[in-house]
Write a protein that holds these residues in place. Sequence first.
Motif, mmCIF file in Angstrom:
data_model
loop_
_atom_site.group_PDB
_atom_site.id
_atom_site.type_symbol
_atom_site.label_atom_id
_atom_site.label_comp_id
_atom_site.label_asym_id
_atom_site.label_seq_id
_atom_site.Cartn_x
_atom_site.Cartn_y
_atom_site.Cartn_z
ATOM 1 N N ALA A 1 0.835 -1.205 0.000
ATOM 2 C CA ALA A 1 0.000 0.000 0.000
ATOM 3 C C ALA A 1 0.874 1.261 0.000
ATOM 4 N N THR A 2 1.957 1.241 0.787
ATOM 5 C CA THR A 2 2.870 2.385 0.820
ATOM 6 C C THR A 2 3.534 2.564 -0.535
ATOM 7 N N ILE A 3 3.973 1.466 -1.136
ATOM 8 C CA ILE A 3 4.614 1.534 -2.454
ATOM 9 C C ILE A 3 3.614 2.028 -3.489
ATOM 10 N N ASP B 1 1.011 3.949 -2.985
ATOM 11 C CA ASP B 1 0.805 5.380 -2.755
ATOM 12 C C ASP B 1 1.971 6.192 -3.309
ATOM 13 N N ALA B 2 3.197 5.687 -3.127
ATOM 14 C CA ALA B 2 4.378 6.382 -3.653
ATOM 15 C C ALA B 2 4.358 6.377 -5.183
ATOM 16 N N GLN B 3 3.968 5.260 -5.778
ATOM 17 C CA GLN B 3 3.883 5.192 -7.244
ATOM 18 C C GLN B 3 2.871 6.207 -7.775
ATOM 19 N N GLN B 4 1.727 6.301 -7.109
ATOM 20 C CA GLN B 4 0.707 7.257 -7.555
ATOM 21 C C GLN B 4 1.213 8.686 -7.408
ATOM 22 N N ALA B 5 1.898 8.970 -6.297
ATOM 23 C CA ALA B 5 2.443 10.311 -6.076
ATOM 24 C C ALA B 5 3.498 10.643 -7.142
ATOM 25 N N LEU B 6 4.336 9.684 -7.478
ATOM 26 C CA LEU B 6 5.337 9.896 -8.536
ATOM 27 C C LEU B 6 4.648 10.188 -9.865
ATOM 28 N N LYS B 7 3.651 9.400 -10.175
ATOM 29 C CA LYS B 7 2.898 9.583 -11.423
ATOM 30 C C LYS B 7 2.251 10.970 -11.448
ATOM 31 N N ASP B 8 1.646 11.382 -10.331
ATOM 32 C CA ASP B 8 1.005 12.699 -10.236
ATOM 33 C C ASP B 8 2.003 13.841 -10.413
ATOM 34 N N GLY C 1 4.871 13.146 0.054
ATOM 35 C CA GLY C 1 3.628 13.311 0.807
ATOM 36 C C GLY C 1 2.958 11.996 1.113
ATOM 37 N N VAL C 2 3.736 10.913 1.137
ATOM 38 C CA VAL C 2 3.193 9.582 1.379
ATOM 39 C C VAL C 2 3.466 9.187 2.824
ATOM 40 N N LYS C 3 2.431 8.732 3.489
ATOM 41 C CA LYS C 3 2.575 8.238 4.851
ATOM 42 C C LYS C 3 2.660 6.723 4.805
ATOM 43 N N SER C 4 3.481 6.184 5.667
ATOM 44 C CA SER C 4 3.682 4.749 5.725
ATOM 45 C C SER C 4 2.392 4.046 6.134
ATOM 46 N N GLN C 5 2.264 2.810 5.757
ATOM 47 C CA GLN C 5 1.125 1.970 6.126
ATOM 48 C C GLN C 5 1.082 1.761 7.636
#
Length: 172
Positions: free
Chosen positions: A25-27, A29-36, A80-84
């Motif tokens: 889930a953390t990864i 979220d990070a992938q989505q943030a990178l894409k954004d 801006g990603v918070k850990s699971q």
Amino acid sequence: MRKILVSSILAVSLSAIPALAQSSATIRDAQQALKDKGFDPGPVDGVNGPATRAAVKKYQAQQNIDADGTLGAKTLDALGVKSQESQDQLATSGENVKKSYTKGGKTVAEGTKDAATDVKHGEVGEGAVDLGKGIGKGAAKIGEGTAHAAKNVGKGVKNAVVPNEKKVTPDK
């Protein structure tokens, strides 16, 4: 020579543990943030594969973070990603309550059963004592679990809003 080799292998192994321990889930979220933010991590699938690591490296270089390609605390904070972890702590608090209420309820039931047996045999006073003990011990167990739950909720909320390097661990 052997000590250097063993030390090197140990150091590499230990440095890999945080990356392996990250939740999908953390990864994701990070992938989505990178894409954004315009970096292509490949599919947003929660897998820290080569495309994700390459996108992380590019992002880190742009942000003046050590470009090592790993999703460390600084990189996750910058994204801006918070850990699971905070979500896990909130879930742990629910388990604390569930277990303590179950134990407390069973203890109250045992006290009630003992009281009923005493009353049946004409020992009303002893029955009242057993009932009181059962309720007291059961309430103590419920209170203990509730305290652990409140502590974990606090930690979960804190971890959801503070930088990753200042995280706290849950009580089990």
